[in-house]
Each structure stands twice: as C-alpha cells, then as structure tokens.
Design an enzyme around this catalytic site. Structure first.
Site, PDB file in Angstrom:
ATOM      1  CB  CYS A  76      -0.876   0.048   1.250  1.00 43.97           C
ATOM      2  SG  CYS A  76      -2.071  -1.277   1.358  1.00 43.97           S
ATOM      3  CB  CYS A 153      -3.028  -8.215   4.343  1.00 41.59           C
ATOM      4  SG  CYS A 153      -3.375  -7.060   3.005  1.00 41.59           S
ATOM      5  CB  CYS A 395      -5.163  -1.401 -14.404  1.00 40.12           C
ATOM      6  SG  CYS A 395      -4.013  -2.439 -15.282  1.00 40.12           S
TER       7      CYS A 395
END
Ligand SMILES: C[S@@+](CC[C@H](N)C(=O)[O-])C[C@H]1O[C@@H](n2cnc3c(N)ncnc32)[C@H](O)[C@@H]1O
Length: 443
Positions: A76, A153, A395
């Site tokens: 992240c 996670c 993406c």
C-alpha cells in the site's frame, strides 16, 4: 544530507514530489502541501529520493495508517491519507498524467467511491521465502524482493490471514521448504488465494519450483474451513512470473464463482478477474452507460478474460466478438455464456493483434489490455475499423495516456475520462476513456 521540503503533489508510484534547489525530490509516504524534514537517501544526476525524518506541518489529508506493517510492506502507498483525500489525489494524478504524457485535455470525472475500502480484494498472491529456521510468508518490501512476514493484511478477506498461516504450518510439518530466490533453491514459491462472492468458493493455489508437493499437505489444505479447491502451479525457472503455464487441480474444484451485477462468472485458478467485485460492478455499469446501446450494435471486446464485459454488454446489443489469448479464460467464458443462456457472443482464443484483422466491421470497440497497454499496430487496426465509439479500460494511466495520443493521431478524440477506485489504499486506479471519431457528434 537532511533538507526541508514542501510536498507539491503525488506522482506515479504514490510518492510525494518536492523541489530542492531546482532538483526533483521524490518522498515516499508524504502528502501534498505538507512540510517535512527529510534525509536524501538516493542522489542521481537529475533527481533525488528522500525519506521523511519529521513532519513539520502535516497535510490536512494526513491520518495515521491503520496497518502496523504500513511503510515496511510494499503493498500500500496511500494508507496515510484519508479515503476522500485518496480519491481527490487519484483524480488529480489521472488528469496530470493524461495531460503530460498524452496531451489529453478532457475534464476527468470524480473517482467512484468504494463503500468498503478495506478487505475488498478477492485474490492475494503471497511470496514464500526461506528463513534460517523456516519459511516466511508475506509481501515484498517496497521496491525490493526482500520478503516481509505479514500475518495480517487489511486489504483482503480475514479468512485469508488464517488460511495462509495454517498453510505455512502444514508445509513446515511436511518438511516443505520456502523458495530462496538468490540460490534458486527450496520449493514453495507463492501461495495464491482466491475467494468467490457469497458461496462462490475459496481456492488455494500452491506455486512450487518443482513438480513435487507433499500429497498429505495438499489434502490437509483441502480440509480447512471454507476451502473448496486446491491447485498446484509449477514455475521451474528463475523468473518474476507468479503462476506457471499449467495449473493442476489437486482437490475439489479448480475454479471460483464471482457475481457481478446480475451475472455469475466461473473463474479458473489462472484466469484473470478484477480483484474488487463491487468496483467491477461500477466498471460494468459505466461501460454500459458509455456505450449507450440501442440494440443493433456490433461490438468487439478485446482482452476479454472470462467474458465479464462481453456478457454484461451482450443482452443490450446485436452481436459481440470477444478476443482473449488465455485458453483457460476462454473456456471459462464459454461456460459463462452457456450458463447465462447468452448466444450472441463469439469467443475467439487468440492474440488480439492476430485476430482483430479478421473482424470485418464493428460499431463499438471495447479494449481492456494489461498494464503495458496496447501495441501501436493493434491501435492502428482498431482505428481502421472506424468504430463509432472506442471504450478503453486501463489500469495504468501512463500507458493509457500514450495510447490515447496514438489514437488521436489516427483520427479519434477522447470525450470522457472516468476513473474507478478498484484499488483503495494503493496509488493504482482503473480508468475508462470514451473516444469517438474526431468531430463526431459524440461530445
Ligand atoms: C486486464 S485483463 C481484462 C480482462 C477482462 N476484460 C475483464 O475485465 O475481466 C487483460 C486480459 O488480456 C489478456 N491478454 C493479455 N495479452 C493479450 C493478447 N496479446 N491478446 C489477447 N489477450 C491478451 C489477459 O489474459 C487478460 O485476460
């Protein structure tokens, strides 16, 4: 060297960007408009990278990241920013990237909101490594292949944490070894977990270096709560590829089922599927809106996977031709079409560049290529079909920008840009671009 920096904006990769004495400085885990004291850790001729030592004036968007591994784990990049802030920054990033790389000056719509920006992933790929006294299972540290053992996670279902840990214990008891990338030794390379929607199944895929895998270990995994299938994929080479070319089902079912809008899709172990189902629904809704079908359209869906977009669109148009290179995904697509009683889609298993030359004419082209985007020759073939609309799903805003610029040279103009927040807490973002012929009444 320690310097004081004012962070201007976030750039690709999620880093903050500041300028120091005319030099660009990239600052991971920074937020826009904050003042930081940072240590230069990499100095190149035309840029530097700095690590924050102290936040002098925090950005109003800054929050404390909930994950204890944030900053060490490479997964992240945006947990330190409020969710609303992430959406605004992604919109700015898409806008800036399209303008800078593609000279596309179209107002970018707001990024769709994910109602549940945690635990949204239906697939997780854990690298497995060797440690002195056992096996590490987790994620790579930022920008490296150094493995960080991450037991929890916040992006995937909580069941994954438990199953992953149980699998580690099962492998250890069976004498299986984690993969040592440097020495190219050890057997277990990755654990890949995929979960279907509602009762759609839970599939554990064990990626190994050799074809051997203790059969009792595989059986024990299959007996874990919720597990509906166990598969093995062998990757013998030194490579960054996660899955091998063949996947063998060892126990139970080799696929899961994902429900998107009113449809259910079979997805086999190696087949692509969007990692976030609620945003996949947003994506499908928006594609339908951008097509605005009247019912008589011919549609070509390129890079069609298991048919999520083709089969969503098919009931509203005359005919769809779907092109996908992965034979397993095409087999899934055929099963999905039959289960949904949809008969107006032709699935072609081929490289897009090769099969598109056989398309005679079309009204609409939808394309959803991998991150690297679309080869220029394929874009030329798309434009040569003279479709009334092109819907490009991407993406990767950088390759999208490059490809929109190419399509512009081929007589197409971008009319609308709509980002979808497929990957909250990370800098990744899905983008839909709608194009039409230059000067068409499509604006
Ligand atoms: C981003 S996914 C999109 C899948 C699908 N549109 C969906 O949303 O589920 C890209 C797909 O392109 C396929 N693919 C990659 N390269 C290809 C090529 N050269 N020709 C045809 N398909 C390709 C991959 O196997 C993958 O299924």
């Amino acid at each position: 060297m320690v310097v004081e920096l004012l962070i201007d904006k976030l750039v690709q990769g999620g880093d903050g960007l500041a300028t120091h004495e005319g030099m660009k400085v990239f600052v991971p885990y920074a937020a826009p408009q904050e003042r930081v004291r940072a240590r230069i850790v990499t100095q190149k001729r035309d840029y530097a990278v700095a690590e924050i030592e102290e936040i002098l004036e925090p950005s109003p968007l800054r929050i404390s990241a909930p994950c204890p591994y944030y900053g060490a784990c490479g997964g992240c990049q945006l947990q330190h920013i409020t969710y609303q802030g992430q959406l605004v920054l992604k919109k700015l990033y898409v806008n800036e990237t399209l303008q800078r790389i593609g000279q596309v000056f179209v107002p970018v719509r707001h990024v769709t909101v994910e109602a549940e920006p945690w635990h949204y992933r239906n697939k997780t790929q854990y690298p497995v490594g060797a440690t002195g006294d056992g096996m590490a299972v987790g994620f790579y540290k930022r920008g490296t292949h150094d493995l960080l053992d991450v037991p929890v996670c916040l992006l995937h279902p909580v069941e994954f944490d438990r199953l992953r840990e149980t699998m580690r214990g099962i492998f250890a008891a069976a004498g299986e070894t984690g993969y040592d990338e440097a020495k190219h030794e050890g057997n277990i390379r990755h654990i890949v977990l995929r979960q279907g929607t509602r009762d759609g199944g839970l599939l554990a895929i064990v990626v190994t270096r050799t074809p051997e895998l203790d059969p009792r270990a595989a059986e024990l995994i299959s007996e874990q709560p919720g597990v509906t299938g166990v598969a093995q994929s062998v990757v013998p080479a030194r490579t960054n590829r996660i899955m091998g070319s063949q996947t063998r089902v060892l126990f139970g079912s080799g696929h899961i089922h994902q429900s998107v809008l009113d449809k259910t899709f079979q997805v086999s172990a190696p087949s692509f599927f969007q990692v976030n189902v609620s945003q996949a629904e947003e994506l499908c809704r928006k594609i339908l809106k951008h097509i605005a079908p009247k019912g008589d359209e011919l549609v070509v869906d390129l890079y069609s996977g298991v048919g999520m977009i083709s089969l969503t669109v098919a009931p509203f148009v005359q005919q769809v031709t779907a092109i996908e290179v992965d034979p397993t995904a095409v087999e899934d697509a055929l099963v999905n079409a039959q289960a949904q009683a949809i008969r107006n889609v032709e699935f072609v298993c081929s490289d897009v560049g090769r099969a598109i030359s056989r398309v005679a004419s079309t009204d609409i082209v939808i394309l959803d290529p991998p991150r690297k985007g679309c080869p220029p020759e394929t874009l030329r073939q798309i434009a040569a079909l003279r479709p009334k609309r092109i819907i490009y799903v991407s993406c990767n805003p950088a390759t999208l920008a490059r490809d929109l610029a190419t399509l512009e040279q081929l007589g197409y103009t971008t009319y609308e840009i709509e980002p979808v927040d497929m990957f909250p807490q990370t800098f990744h973002v899905e983008v839909i671009a709608r194009l039409g012929p230059l000067g068409s009444a499509d604006e």
